[in-house]
Design an enzyme around this catalytic site. Structure first.
Site, short mmCIF file in Angstrom:
data_model
loop_
_atom_site.label_atom_id
_atom_site.label_comp_id
_atom_site.label_asym_id
_atom_site.label_seq_id
_atom_site.Cartn_x
_atom_site.Cartn_y
_atom_site.Cartn_z
N SER A 64 -12.80 -1.36 0.69
CA SER A 64 -13.68 -1.51 -0.48
C SER A 64 -14.75 -2.58 -0.26
O SER A 64 -14.58 -3.50 0.54
CB SER A 64 -12.87 -1.88 -1.72
N1 SAH Z 1 -6.96 -1.55 0.12
C1 SAH Z 1 -7.53 -0.98 1.32
C2 SAH Z 1 -8.49 0.16 1.05
C3 SAH Z 1 -7.81 1.33 0.50
S1 SAH Z 1 -8.56 2.88 0.69
C4 SAH Z 1 -8.20 -2.03 2.18
O1 SAH Z 1 -8.28 -3.18 1.77
O2 SAH Z 1 -8.63 -1.68 3.28
C5 SAH Z 1 -7.30 3.80 -0.12
C6 SAH Z 1 -6.05 3.99 0.67
O3 SAH Z 1 -5.10 4.61 -0.19
C7 SAH Z 1 -6.21 4.92 1.86
O4 SAH Z 1 -5.80 4.27 3.02
C8 SAH Z 1 -5.31 6.11 1.52
O5 SAH Z 1 -4.67 6.68 2.64
C9 SAH Z 1 -4.30 5.46 0.59
N2 SAH Z 1 -3.57 6.36 -0.28
C10 SAH Z 1 -4.01 7.48 -0.92
N3 SAH Z 1 -3.01 8.04 -1.63
C11 SAH Z 1 -1.90 7.26 -1.42
C12 SAH Z 1 -0.56 7.31 -1.88
N4 SAH Z 1 -0.10 8.25 -2.68
N5 SAH Z 1 0.28 6.34 -1.46
C13 SAH Z 1 -0.13 5.35 -0.64
N6 SAH Z 1 -1.39 5.25 -0.18
C14 SAH Z 1 -2.27 6.20 -0.57
#
Ligand code: SAH
Length: 220
Positions: A64
Site C-alpha cells: 500500500s
Molecule cells: N499489507 C501488505 C499489502 C497487502 S496486499 C504489505 O504491507 O505489503 C493484500 C494481500 O492480501 C495480498 O498479499 C493477498 O494475497 C492477501 N490476501 C487476499 N485474500 C486473503 C485471504 N483470504 N487471507 C490472507 N491473505 C489474503
C-alpha cells in the site's frame, strides 16, 4: 537502520506525504521513519520505494501507499501492549510497522510464497514479534483470538462478523469495505455499549479472496 541511504527520503515521506495529510500520532510517524520500506520491494523498485504510491509486491499483489499504511495504523490507536492481527501479509511492510508499535503481531497471507518471503525478511530485519501464518484470512485466526486490534489490508465486500467476534472489548477493526474496484476505509469499535462502525477515506485495495471474501473467479 536509521542511517541507511534512504533515511532522508523516509523523513521526507513522513513529512510531506503523511504528516502533511493529517496523521498526528507521533509513534506512527516515528515507526514510518524507521521501517526500511525499500527492503520490502524488489531491487528494481528500490528507488521508488518512498514515492507517494502503492507498489507491486509480487504475485500480482501490492504494497500500500505509505500514507494509507500510516492512516490505517493510526486508526488502531496502538499504545504498545497490544496483540494485533493483520490479514494480507503481502510484502510484510505493514507487519513491520505494526511490529514497532505493538507487543505481538499475527499476520495471515493466503499466497504461500509471499508469506514465506515476508517471514524470512521480517526475521532477518529483527522484527521478531511478528508471526506469519499461511491460510485463508477471511476466517481470522481463531486459535490466537481475541485481539486488541485487527487490520485487513485487502478489500472486503463487507465488515466481517468473524473479525468483530475475534476482537477484545474496546478492540478496533480497520478494513477497506466496498465493491471490487472501489472501497472506503471502515473502522469498527467493540464498545461496552455495542458495535460502532464509521467509514472514511475512499481507497482501492486488491481483493480479499476466501470463504468470507470474493471467490477467485469473481476477483479476476
Ligand atoms: N499489507 C501488505 C499489502 C497487502 S496486499 C504489505 O504491507 O505489503 C493484500 C494481500 O492480501 C495480498 O498479499 C493477498 O494475497 C492477501 N490476501 C487476499 N485474500 C486473503 C485471504 N483470504 N487471507 C490472507 N491473505 C489474503
Amino acid at each position: 537502520m536509521a542511517t541507511d541511504k534512504f533515511y532522508k527520503e523516509r523523513q521526507m515521506m513522513v513529512q510531506y506525504q503523511i504528516r502533511a495529510r493529517g496523521v498526528k500520532d507521533e509513534k506512527v510517524l516515528s515507526a514510518m521513519e524507521k521501517v526500511p520500506r525499500h527492503l520490502f520491494v524488489s531491487e528494481s523498485l528500490r528507488d521508488s520505494a518512498y514515492s507517494d504510491s502503492p507498489l507491486p509486491a509480487g504475485e500480482g499483489q501490492t504494497i500500500s501507499q505509505p500514507y494509507m499504511v500510516a492512516m490505517m495504523t493510526e486508526m488502531l490507536e496502538l499504545k504498545g501492549h497490544e496483540r494485533v492481527l493483520e490479514i494480507g501479509t503481502g510484502s510484510g511492510y505493514q507487519a513491520a510497522v505494526l511490529s514497532v508499535l505493538a507487543s505481538e503481531v499475527y499476520t495471515v497471507e493466503r499466497i504461500e510464497p509471499l508469506a514465506l518471503k515476508a517471514e524470512r525478511l521480517l526475521k532477518d530485519l529483527g522484527y521478531l514479534n511478528v508471526h506469519v501464518h499461511v491460510g485463508d484470512g477471511t476466517l481470522g485466526l481463531p486459535e490466537y483470538a481475541p485481539f486488541d486490534a485487527i487490520i485487513v489490508t485487502a478489500a472486503s465486500p463487507k465488515v466481517q462478523e468473524t473479525y468483530v467476534k475475534q476482537l477484545k472489548l474496546n478492540g478496533r477493526l480497520v478494513i477497506p469495505v466496498g465493491e471490487r474496484y472501489t472501497q472506503v476505509i471502515s473502522l469498527t469499535k467493540k464498545t461496552p455499549s455495542g458495535i460502532v462502525t464509521s467509514t472514511s477515506t475512499p481507497c482501492v485495495f486488491v481483493p480479499l479472496i476466501g470463504k468470507n471474501g470474493w471467490s477467485e473467479e469473481d476477483a479476476n
